[in-house]
Design a protein around this motif. Structure first.
Motif, PDB file in Angstrom:
ATOM      1  N   VAL A   1      15.986   5.407  24.105  1.00  0.00           N
ATOM      2  CA  VAL A   1      16.982   4.342  24.188  1.00  0.00           C
ATOM      3  C   VAL A   1      16.928   3.419  23.212  1.00  0.00           C
ATOM      4  O   VAL A   1      15.879   3.012  22.459  1.00  0.00           O
ATOM      5  N   GLU A   2      18.095   3.188  22.754  1.00  0.00           N
ATOM      6  CA  GLU A   2      18.177   2.111  21.376  1.00  0.00           C
ATOM      7  C   GLU A   2      18.054   0.884  21.780  1.00  0.00           C
ATOM      8  O   GLU A   2      18.788   0.273  22.615  1.00  0.00           O
ATOM      9  N   THR A   3      16.694   0.410  21.514  1.00  0.00           N
ATOM     10  CA  THR A   3      16.450  -0.905  21.733  1.00  0.00           C
ATOM     11  C   THR A   3      15.531  -1.595  20.617  1.00  0.00           C
ATOM     12  O   THR A   3      14.898  -0.843  20.069  1.00  0.00           O
TER      13      THR A   3
ATOM     14  N   GLY B   1      11.734   2.298  22.754  1.00  0.00           N
ATOM     15  CA  GLY B   1      12.660   3.061  23.390  1.00  0.00           C
ATOM     16  C   GLY B   1      12.281   4.411  23.862  1.00  0.00           C
ATOM     17  O   GLY B   1      13.195   5.062  24.396  1.00  0.00           O
TER      18      GLY B   1
ATOM     19  N   ARG C   1      18.792  -1.804  26.514  1.00  0.00           N
ATOM     20  CA  ARG C   1      19.877  -1.166  25.851  1.00  0.00           C
ATOM     21  C   ARG C   1      21.033  -2.109  25.950  1.00  0.00           C
ATOM     22  O   ARG C   1      21.672  -2.586  25.151  1.00  0.00           O
ATOM     23  N   SER C   2      21.568  -1.995  27.304  1.00  0.00           N
ATOM     24  CA  SER C   2      22.979  -2.713  27.467  1.00  0.00           C
ATOM     25  C   SER C   2      22.882  -4.126  27.270  1.00  0.00           C
ATOM     26  O   SER C   2      23.929  -4.888  26.830  1.00  0.00           O
TER      27      SER C   2
END
Ligand SMILES: [Zn+2]
Length: 243
Positions: free
Chosen positions: A42-44, A195, A238-239
């Motif tokens: 996950v991109e974080t 992530g 992420r969101s």
């Protein structure tokens, strides 16, 4: 003329071969599929990682794994099969009641590369039903058996707004370290980034080194500033950052 025909045949064979190789690669890819959302990581920007366990639950090892996670106060995400949940309902409920995330890992754990739509729906929906029967209320993410999927499975996932979760760190896939808890933990500590989704198999007797690696991974990554969350929490991080 003959040369030209041979050349054409050769190009067609090459094209077919390339196409098949492409399909093979796509069917095994952890980061790409034809339809629907797939996450290997996950991109974080936050130092969060998710520990994920595939297969089970089993009578023999579920409680050991839960006790270990409780001792280290670490949440995890369990991708369980429908068949094993039906066989072991008490173990399934114990995972849910301990507050961990439960995901769908198919009913029968068959490879789902060329599976027809009716079978795919049956595999997913019977497993969802077993997860709900254990009292689980969160969103149900999916992880394909063996990480394999091609057309029908991703299509079903996208039509039903379901997320496919794979992984970016799998120490058991390296034969030279797979039987060694310290070496597997060192591999995870070296590879982990914000992530990351870590995969281990801890539900069978063969997972002894993987079970022994869990506390080493949890302690080692915490020392490096990482926090353990479920896959859902990882996706939420992420969101939140989306513009
Ligand atoms: Zn599996």
């Amino acid at each position: 003329m003959v040369m030209r025909r041979l050349l054409t045949v050769g190009l067609v064979v090459l094209g077919l071969g390339g196409g098949l190789l492409g399909l093979y690669t796509l069917g095994n890819s952890r980061t790409t599929q034809l339809f629907g959302e797939i996450f290997a990581r996950v991109e974080t920007s936050k130092p969060l990682v998710a520990l994920t366990f595939d297969d089970g639950p089993t009578v023999r090892f579920t409680q050991d794994v839960l006790d270990m996670l409780k001792e280290h106060d670490a949440p995890a995400t369990f991708f369980l099969t429908g068949k094993e949940m039906q066989e072991n309902p008490a173990q399934t409920r114990a995972i849910v009641e301990a507050g961990h995330q439960v995901g769908n890992h198919s009913y029968s754990h068959a490879r789902m590369l060329l599976t027809g739509p009716a079978t795919v729906a049956d595999e997913i929906e019977r497993t969802d039903a077993a997860i709900r029967a254990a009292g689980y209320q969160g969103e149900i993410d999916f992880r394909p058996p063996y990480g394999k999927k091609l057309v029908t499975l991703p299509w079903y996932m996208s039509q039903n707004n379901r997320k496919t979760i794979t992984w970016d760190i799998e120490p058991e896939s390296y034969p030279d370290i797979a039987g060694n808890a310290d070496a597997m933990a060192a591999h995870v500590l070296e590879k982990a980034q914000n992530g990351s989704i870590i995969l281990l198999h801890v539900m069978y007797r063969s997972g002894e080194a993987s079970r022994a690696a869990v506390p080493k991974i949890v302690q080692g990554l915490r020392q490096r500033g990482f926090e353990f969350v479920t896959v859902s929490q990882l996706l939420a991080s992420r969101s939140e950052e989306a513009p």
